[in-house]
Design a protein around this motif. Structure first.
Motif, PDB file in Angstrom:
ATOM      1  N   ASP A 132       0.913  -1.180   0.137  1.00 30.38           N
ATOM      2  CA  ASP A 132      -0.040  -0.098   0.124  1.00 30.38           C
ATOM      3  C   ASP A 132       0.804   1.301   0.002  1.00 30.38           C
ATOM      4  OD1 ASP A 132      -2.340  -1.373   0.221  1.00 30.38           O
ATOM      5  OD2 ASP A 132      -2.558  -1.639   2.151  1.00 30.38           O
ATOM      6  N   ALA A 242     -10.905   1.842  -8.087  1.00 30.57           N
ATOM      7  CA  ALA A 242     -12.190   1.969  -7.005  1.00 30.57           C
ATOM      8  C   ALA A 242     -13.470   2.099  -7.710  1.00 30.57           C
ATOM      9  CB  ALA A 242     -12.038   2.798  -5.816  1.00 30.57           C
ATOM     10  N   TRP A 267      -7.332   8.512 -12.942  1.00 36.23           N
ATOM     11  CA  TRP A 267      -7.529   8.451 -11.520  1.00 36.23           C
ATOM     12  C   TRP A 267      -8.585   8.077 -11.173  1.00 36.23           C
ATOM     13  CZ3 TRP A 267      -3.547  10.920  -8.441  1.00 36.23           C
ATOM     14  CH2 TRP A 267      -2.426  11.375  -8.697  1.00 36.23           C
ATOM     15  N   ASP A 268      -8.833   7.382 -10.050  1.00 38.47           N
ATOM     16  CA  ASP A 268      -9.967   6.640  -9.552  1.00 38.47           C
ATOM     17  C   ASP A 268     -10.685   7.653  -8.742  1.00 38.47           C
ATOM     18  OD1 ASP A 268      -8.930   6.204  -7.224  1.00 38.47           O
ATOM     19  OD2 ASP A 268      -8.955   3.877  -7.338  1.00 38.47           O
ATOM     20  N   SER A 269     -11.960   7.128  -8.334  1.00 39.53           N
ATOM     21  CA  SER A 269     -12.914   7.872  -7.124  1.00 39.53           C
ATOM     22  C   SER A 269     -12.168   7.905  -5.887  1.00 39.53           C
ATOM     23  CB  SER A 269     -14.181   7.213  -7.126  1.00 39.53           C
ATOM     24  OG  SER A 269     -13.873   5.627  -6.434  1.00 39.53           O
ATOM     25  N   ALA A 270     -11.105   7.212  -5.600  1.00 37.02           N
ATOM     26  CA  ALA A 270     -10.321   7.369  -4.483  1.00 37.02           C
ATOM     27  C   ALA A 270      -8.977   8.317  -4.402  1.00 37.02           C
ATOM     28  CB  ALA A 270      -9.886   5.937  -3.614  1.00 37.02           C
ATOM     29  N   ASP A 271      -9.191   9.026  -5.441  1.00 36.70           N
ATOM     30  CA  ASP A 271      -7.728   9.939  -5.731  1.00 36.70           C
ATOM     31  C   ASP A 271      -6.645   9.178  -5.874  1.00 36.70           C
ATOM     32  OD1 ASP A 271      -9.327  12.057  -6.169  1.00 36.70           O
ATOM     33  OD2 ASP A 271      -8.831  12.850  -3.990  1.00 36.70           O
ATOM     34  N   ARG A 272      -6.703   8.048  -6.522  1.00 36.96           N
ATOM     35  CA  ARG A 272      -5.459   7.224  -6.775  1.00 36.96           C
ATOM     36  C   ARG A 272      -5.154   7.138  -8.276  1.00 36.96           C
ATOM     37  NH1 ARG A 272      -6.726   1.532  -4.727  1.00 36.96           N
ATOM     38  NH2 ARG A 272      -8.426   1.796  -5.989  1.00 36.96           N
TER      39      ARG A 272
END
Length: 286
Positions: A132, A242, A267-272
């Protein structure tokens, strides 16, 4: 609620969606897969390069002992056509954490001769097994809220059959990268958008291969028009996205000799940061 409205209210799921059906491959012999390239993922008559990469990616996921693409590089040799195709895979190396394979997509010309359309080299692993720890200076693109962005449905009605792929995407473009659609391109090679599949299917590693190549070309905002065919495309998948819509940012810094690069971040909804890519494409000048 009518039957049609009820059907629209049901979100597609990973493994049971139009994208999954249209990228499905059938094992015909060891390492050899049959596929029917759908006309639903075309722009005019050209099959979208990201969709094609997802087809090859699915075949490699079956051929290799690991499921998730980590890096995949494709050379687009000739234009693919909707209809039957064959994917031939070859396992180059298998390891504990990464496996590497190559694949080619082939079709037949009008005289029955085999024509190679795309050749890829890829390494696969298990995204769920990654640590992680994240250390990055990258930041998500600044895109207005989705309700302040615009999609194909907000513009003039397209010519029938001219852009079938837009019917399968949820695409909301940042107004600041839409000057080309109003006849006033900014001159900056930028394109940003909210992205998803129209049937509500959430993103997974294979659909990220589509996402990096599904926005209008940055060449439009530079002031050019017409087809921008991909010569080479490399995608790095960084983690499983996500649920929820993605944000895609694509930039071009250099157009020279009739070729440009497009650098994409997803970028995904978890800001990754879930995927990155670079492609080399040809443009028509003059």
């Amino acid at each position: 609620m009518s039957e049609a409205a009820s059907a629209q209210a049901v979100r597609a799921t990973i493994g049971d969606s139009e994208f999954d059906r249209d990228t499905a491959v059938t094992l015909r012999a060891p390492g050899v897969y049959g596929v029917d390239l759908s006309p639903g993922w075309t722009i005019i008559s050209a099959v979208n390069g990201g969709y094609l990469l997802a087809v090859l990616g699915r075949a490699l996921a079956d051929a290799l002992p690991h499921d998730d693409p980590f890096t995949i590089s494709a050379h687009y040799l000739t234009a693919s056509q909707p209809g039957p195709a064959v994917v031939r895979t070859d396992v180059v190396r298998t390891g504990r954490t990464l496996s590497t394979g190559q694949a080619s997509l082939l079709q037949y010309d009008d005289e029955g001769r085999e024509v190679e359309r795309i050749r890829v080299l890829a390494s696969y692993g298990d995204l769920g097994a990654l640590p992680d720890d994240v250390r990055t200076t990258a930041t998500p693109p600044a895109i207005p809220p989705m309700e302040h962005c615009f999609g194909p449905e907000d513009g003039p009605a397209p010519i029938d059959g001219s852009s079938a792929i837009t019917e399968r995407l949820m695409l909301k473009l940042d107004p600041s990268t839409l000057g080309w659609a109003l006849g006033a391109p900014s001159g900056r090679g930028e394109m940003r958008a909210w992205f998803g599949l129209a049937d509500g299917r959430d993103a997974d590693p294979l659909s990220l291969l589509l996402a990096v190549d599904a926005l209008p070309p940055t060449a439009f905002e530079i002031g050019l028009s017409g087809w921008v065919p991909t010569v080479e495309l490399t995608v790095h998948v960084r983690c499983r996205p996500a649920p929820g819509p993605l944000r895609v940012s694509i930039t071009t810094r250099n157009l020279a000799g009739g070729f440009l690069e497009e650098d994409a971040e997803v970028w995904d909804s978890a800001d990754r940061l879930v995927a990155q890519s670079r492609q080399l494409a040809r443009v028509r000048l003059g």
